[in-house]
Structure formats: C-alpha cells, structure tokens
Enzyme design. Structure first.
Site, mmCIF file in Angstrom:
data_model
loop_
_atom_site.group_PDB
_atom_site.id
_atom_site.type_symbol
_atom_site.label_atom_id
_atom_site.label_comp_id
_atom_site.label_asym_id
_atom_site.label_seq_id
_atom_site.Cartn_x
_atom_site.Cartn_y
_atom_site.Cartn_z
ATOM 1 N N HIS A 46 31.954 26.201 45.800
ATOM 2 C CA HIS A 46 32.893 25.555 46.678
ATOM 3 C C HIS A 46 33.145 25.661 48.073
ATOM 4 C CE1 HIS A 46 32.890 23.814 42.744
ATOM 5 N NE2 HIS A 46 33.885 24.796 42.499
ATOM 6 N N ASP A 47 34.063 27.248 47.496
ATOM 7 C CA ASP A 47 35.342 26.959 48.687
ATOM 8 C C ASP A 47 34.661 27.223 50.416
ATOM 9 O OD1 ASP A 47 38.040 28.323 46.732
ATOM 10 O OD2 ASP A 47 37.396 26.214 47.490
ATOM 11 N N ASP B 93 36.717 31.090 46.388
ATOM 12 C CA ASP B 93 37.770 31.709 48.215
ATOM 13 C C ASP B 93 37.624 33.174 48.669
ATOM 14 O OD1 ASP B 93 39.207 30.917 45.115
ATOM 15 O OD2 ASP B 93 40.535 29.828 46.955
ATOM 16 N N ASP C 108 43.662 30.310 47.144
ATOM 17 C CA ASP C 108 44.394 30.924 45.804
ATOM 18 C C ASP C 108 42.726 31.614 45.336
ATOM 19 O OD1 ASP C 108 43.224 28.532 43.675
ATOM 20 O OD2 ASP C 108 42.009 28.982 45.300
ATOM 21 N N PHE D 160 40.447 20.292 40.823
ATOM 22 C CA PHE D 160 40.928 21.302 40.615
ATOM 23 C C PHE D 160 42.725 21.266 41.104
ATOM 24 C CE2 PHE D 160 43.895 25.152 38.191
ATOM 25 C CZ PHE D 160 43.941 25.773 39.515
ATOM 26 N N ASN D 161 42.145 21.757 43.004
ATOM 27 C CA ASN D 161 42.749 21.542 43.506
ATOM 28 C C ASN D 161 43.999 20.943 44.050
ATOM 29 O OD1 ASN D 161 41.799 24.570 44.388
ATOM 30 N ND2 ASN D 161 40.171 23.661 45.816
ATOM 31 N N ASN E 217 44.283 29.279 41.548
ATOM 32 C CA ASN E 217 43.193 30.122 40.249
ATOM 33 C C ASN E 217 44.295 30.586 39.384
ATOM 34 O OD1 ASN E 217 41.030 28.716 41.354
ATOM 35 N ND2 ASN E 217 40.629 30.128 42.638
ATOM 36 N N THR F 256 41.823 26.018 51.062
ATOM 37 C CA THR F 256 41.123 25.833 49.368
ATOM 38 C C THR F 256 41.468 25.985 47.870
ATOM 39 O OG1 THR F 256 40.319 28.565 50.560
ATOM 40 C CG2 THR F 256 38.804 26.813 51.039
HETATM 41 O O1 RIB Z 1 37.765 22.786 41.956
HETATM 42 C C1 RIB Z 1 37.752 24.075 42.456
HETATM 43 C C2 RIB Z 1 38.834 24.622 43.530
HETATM 44 O O2 RIB Z 1 39.433 25.223 42.564
HETATM 45 C C3 RIB Z 1 37.695 25.892 44.285
HETATM 46 O O3 RIB Z 1 39.135 26.234 45.541
HETATM 47 C C4 RIB Z 1 37.972 26.878 42.945
HETATM 48 O O4 RIB Z 1 38.971 27.999 44.252
HETATM 49 C C5 RIB Z 1 39.222 26.612 42.590
HETATM 50 O O5 RIB Z 1 40.518 27.145 43.460
HETATM 51 CA CA CA Z 2 39.780 28.085 45.947
#
Ligand code: RIB
Ligand code: CA
Length: 310
Positions: free
Chosen positions: A239-240, A16, A11, A165-166, A40, A124
């Site tokens: 993160h990703d 990403d 996303d 979040f994801n 996102n 991701t």
């Molecule tokens: O919580 C972080 C994740 O949520 C990452 O993948 C960021 O890109 C969002 O998608």
């Molecule tokens: Ca992401």
C-alpha cells in the site's frame, strides 16, 4: 529538477518501511522529516520501528513522535498484519538513534508555517497528527502544497466492509483533513490491492543483494505471510510506497477528481470514504482519487530505488 519537499507521516508498519526506503534516497525527493503516529501498532513501537529503519538504512532524517491516541474513537492497531512489534520479521542491530524532542504536531506546524508553501505532506497511517496540526494552527492549510495519502477506497474496506484501516482508525482526523480545503490525492485500496508483492517480485528484489533489498525481503517474508493468512492472497498489497512512487513518477497512477466525504456518523459505515465517482451529488471535487495503477512501472520504481542503497 527541483526536489519535491515532503514530510512523511506514517505508522511503520511493513509497507510504511518501504515508503521510508523510497523517500529516503530518491534524488527527486527531499525528505524533510518523518512524523510518527499510533496506527499499525502503539506509538512507542511505531517510533522505534522508524528509528530502526532509518538507522539501518543510513537515512539521516529526523524522526518525531506524534499522537498516541485517535482524536475521538478508541485506538485500534493491526497486530494481525504487522505483528506485536509492528515490524515483525527483520532483526536490527542495537538501536542508537533517538526521536527528536519536539512533538510531531508542533514540528508539522512549525515547518509548514516557516515554509514557502512548497511542502507536500504524505500520510500513510491514521491522519491524527495532520488533523491535530490543522486544528491547532488552521493557517497551515494554505501552506500545504498538497496532501498525498494512502487511505480509503471507493470500493470495499479492509477493516470493515466499508472502511480502510488508516481512515477508520481515526475517521474524525480524516474528516478534518478532507475538509481543510487542501489539494489532496487519495491512494486507496482500489489501486494498492493491485500491487501484490508476489514471490517472483521478492526474488527480483533479492537479486539486488544490498542492505535495502535484504530489508525488503525480510519485511515481505512477514508481511506476505500475514496477508495470505488474513486475505488469502499470494502476495501482500504494498500500500504505502505507492504514495512516494506517485511523487517520483506521477504516470504510475491514473487519478480522477471527485467529491470525497468521510462518514463519521454511521455505525456500519463509520470511516468510509464516500467517493462520488459519477458526480451524483454535484458537490465540489475535494480529492484526486487513484483509479488505476501501472503495476509494472511501480515495481520498476521499487527496484530502481532499492538499487540506490549500498
Ligand atoms: O490499510 C492499509 C494501511 O493501513 C497501510 O498504510 C498500512 O500500513 C496500515 O497503516
Ligand atoms: Ca501505514
């Protein structure tokens, strides 16, 4: 050495974008396709962002638009972190690339069913596309070599105290994926929050001075600013790309098998990944959960991969 075949479901999203950068050029990875989900930002924006990134970096991999809404809950986006476009900061040349006409869910099903069971699915973003594919054609479960996801945490969340979040953006989708019986590696906030992109890291990558490193610098200028505004950190947690770095060099993470269950019932803890680290419940282990990261090695992988571009 045989390449690792992957479908990257994402996303974009600043982090990403770095995951796409890594997967798009590393000789150990065969990036079969990029499937896009609302996360996102809304789907129209995340698709556009993926097309801009791949066009700008010359990554000749098909991009497929996927689900624009979560399976059950109301859609959320992360404009506070990624901005109105979902990729605020970098300025791209006019966009000529187009997404494929095939829906991402159909692409995932078709590609997996035609495969020899040797494809890794990396997610991701919210897991809506993969979950919908599993519901439309459950037989793909035995065709997926493994799922490597960025998502969840055994500690705190980043949207609520409980949830990341994801996962929380589509917890029902995560539930479908985590109960599909597919080998899974979960890269959660517990390790991603140790990969903070400090100014010295940005300076290190800027010295590479090529198209990919310039994009990295522009991405981090926005991403680190909003992460500092939101969480107070001096560097944004990248993160990703840790999912891709793990495929390139598994030694970058220490993982532990355990039972992981997604909470879709409660209110306060909706979207929590309940990780049974100490096996309290004696339930089957459903995921390898990342417990530690070799941060130095991770930044080396980022630098090595940015250098692969012209
Ligand atoms: O919580 C972080 C994740 O949520 C990452 O993948 C960021 O890109 C969002 O998608
Ligand atoms: Ca992401």
């Amino acid at each position: 050495m045989e390449k690792i075949k992957i479908i990257l479901d994402c996303d974009p999203g600043h982090d990403d974008a770095v995951a796409i950068t890594l997967a798009g050029k590393n000789p150990a990875i065969e990036l079969l396709g990029i499937t896009i989900v609302s996360g996102n930002q809304t789907l129209d924006k995340t698709v556009r962002n993926a097309l801009n990134i791949t066009q700008h970096l010359g990554i000749d991999v098909p991009v497929y638009g996927g689900c624009c809404e979560p399976m059950v809950r109301k859609k959320i986006v992360a404009r506070d972190i990624h901005g109105e476009s979902g990729l605020d900061g970098p300025v791209f040349p006019p966009l000529e690339r187009k997404a494929e006409p095939e829906h991402a869910v159909n692409y995932i099903i078709r590609t997996l069913m035609e495969s020899d069971g040797d494809i890794t699915v990396v997610t991701t973003g919210p897991m809506t596309n993969l979950a919908m594919a599993l519901r439309m054609e459950p037989k793909i479960a035995e065709k997926i070599k493994q799922i490597v996801l960025m998502g969840g945490s055994y500690g705190n969340g980043n949207v609520t105290p409980a949830a990341e979040f994801n996962i929380v953006a589509d917890a029902e989708a995560a539930y479908v994926c985590f109960t599909a019986g597919v080998p899974m590696t979960m890269v959660g906030l517990d390790v991603t929050r140790r990969a903070l992109c400090y100014p010295k890291i940005v300076e290190r990558m800027a010295k590479i001075n090529n198209r990919a490193s310039k994009l990295f610098v522009d991405l981090m200028a926005h991403f680190c600013k909003t992460q500092k505004e939101t969480f107070g950190w001096e560097g944004g947690p990248l993160h990703d790309p840790i999912t891709i770095a793990y495929l390139i060099d598994p030694s970058v993470l220490k993982v532990k098998p355990m039972n992981v269950r997604i909470d879709i019932r409660s209110s306060d803890s909706y979207g929590r990944t309940n990780c049974d680290i100490f096996d309290y419940l004696g339930l089957p282990h459903t995921a390898d959960v990342a417990m530690d990261i070799d941060v130095e090695r991770f930044w080396d992988i980022i630098e090595e991969n940015l250098r692969l571009y012209d």
